[in-house]
Scaffold this motif. Sequence first.
Motif, mmCIF file in Angstrom:
data_model
loop_
_atom_site.group_PDB
_atom_site.id
_atom_site.type_symbol
_atom_site.label_atom_id
_atom_site.label_comp_id
_atom_site.label_asym_id
_atom_site.label_seq_id
_atom_site.Cartn_x
_atom_site.Cartn_y
_atom_site.Cartn_z
ATOM 1 N N GLY A 1 0.973 -1.248 -0.005
ATOM 2 C CA GLY A 1 -0.069 -0.151 0.116
ATOM 3 C C GLY A 1 0.813 1.187 -0.127
ATOM 4 O O GLY A 1 0.476 2.280 -0.797
ATOM 5 N N GLY B 1 -8.545 5.818 -1.039
ATOM 6 C CA GLY B 1 -8.126 5.033 -0.061
ATOM 7 C C GLY B 1 -9.194 4.570 1.004
ATOM 8 O O GLY B 1 -9.576 3.580 1.283
ATOM 9 N N SER C 1 -12.678 3.597 0.032
ATOM 10 C CA SER C 1 -12.825 2.338 -0.737
ATOM 11 C C SER C 1 -12.660 1.332 0.438
ATOM 12 O O SER C 1 -12.966 0.149 0.327
ATOM 13 C CB SER C 1 -11.838 2.081 -1.764
ATOM 14 N N SER C 2 -11.782 1.475 1.425
ATOM 15 C CA SER C 2 -11.363 0.574 2.433
ATOM 16 C C SER C 2 -12.606 0.437 3.041
ATOM 17 O O SER C 2 -12.770 -0.875 3.866
ATOM 18 C CB SER C 2 -10.508 1.172 3.301
ATOM 19 N N LEU D 1 -5.862 -0.556 0.982
ATOM 20 C CA LEU D 1 -6.205 0.846 0.564
ATOM 21 C C LEU D 1 -5.956 1.983 1.761
ATOM 22 O O LEU D 1 -5.507 3.087 1.294
ATOM 23 C CB LEU D 1 -7.684 0.672 0.368
#
Length: 529
Positions: A347, A373, A376-377, A405
Amino acid sequence: MTCPRFQDFINQNISGLVAMETNGTVTSPQDREKTCLSSNATSTHYGSTADSLPTSEPSTAETTVFSPLRSHITVAVLCYINLINYMDRYTIAGVLSSIQKFFDIADSTSGLLQTVFICSFIILAPIFGYLGDRYNRKFIMIGGLSVWVVTTLSSSFVTESYFWLLVLLRALVGTGEASYSTIAPTIIGDLFSGAKRTMMIAAFYIFIPVGSGLGFIIGSSVANATGDWRWALRLNPILGSLGLLLLAVLCPNPPRGASDTHGGSTIEHTSYLEDVKYLLKNKSFVWSSLGVTAMAFLTGALAFWTPTLLSRAQVTQGIKPPCIAEPCDPSDSYIFGVVTVLTGILGVSLGSTISRRLRDRVPNADPLICAVGMLSSAPCFFTAIVLASTSIPATYVFIGIGETLLSLNWAIIADILLYVVVPTRRATAEALQIMVCHLLGDAGSPYLLGAISDALSRDQPDSHAWRFRSLEYSFLLCPFVGVLGGLFFLMTALYITKDRKNAELLTAGLCDPVDPPTQFIPTAGSTDC
């Protein structure tokens, strides 16, 4: 204030004034005004340069330039200490089940171990930030790390009747981390600039997830090999003593702002109150700090409780027996640590690479990457929590994707702070960001999830199934905080171009944040200070 001759030039040629940005620095008509600003100022404020007068000569200390080899060795030492710091932070979580059995404590009390550590971090970070902007940073770090080594080692000798002493020593451990985490990034910022700085910051921050993962791996492995969880706490002080020696022998204390001004200027200091006022007006700093706070809440809760959640899930599914007496089976901590290390490396490397490639084309690329990030996580962690009761392998897959992410952000958020804040306020900025993100983030999240779990269990029959369910339900808070953090980074993206340009102008001495010029020269794509 402007020179009369220069004002005539503006009136005749206002339509042709254009700002040029080359190699990360700003070249604009303010350059022509610099001499006027310097010669007419009655006092030098924070953000102006001491060598702005043509007759002044920088001192030897101000023009110190370190060789590339020594600069890279310094970063290597700082990375090693950062690794040990984060190993120690999560060693407790790696052997948490054994600690709960040893001291016979509930989930909320267990979370208190991490909370008191972070609280001392919060209290001490502003103090070290103030000192780090004004005094020898190397000596400050040596003092703080010395306290960390002693208190960490002492905590491994606490007996089962003195849990309060373990809590106290964990609080004192925060001294070392507060001194180091506040100051170390500013030293890297003064040794490198531009894309090179981004790479070095990425190298430094990659050891946050790597160190965190190794804390689980090494802590659980040592406890399993020795049959005593306390030996897991004794390894880190030994490794930390080596880092302390390397820091004292190999690392310099570079002039503040050396990389931004090529070692040739000295930026004056003002009061701490003026520093704080400047930072609160810096919208990129404020919004990104809120984003980091949400990220700290999320990572703190996940890192502390995930191995315990997965262990309880396997007991519920009949995959393994419950822990009756310590030492408990540390396999979940080991696997989670491996996942954290691998996803952290992937990452951070991916995030810094994307940042370097997009930054020249998309000025606000960094906060946008952080927003993507975090947003989306959130669904990944939600899916992992839901699947924990039915499929452990699928849970690990979604945890791995979510951590990757999240890890996109580690190096980028540090780089954002370095380029939107002037060099002599960076330690203060680091300290305030650390204070806020821990106070509202991971200082309370482990305890909060433990308290929610205990509250849900209180009115239910004591069973392994419900102990898992209560902790699982408390985990559902994390994805919502992740979405909130993503929104904070989107707000940062609105202001970061302006704030970065202002920081460059302040560092170059083209304007003064305390007593700015009364008239700003309009240029394409630029803004006033």
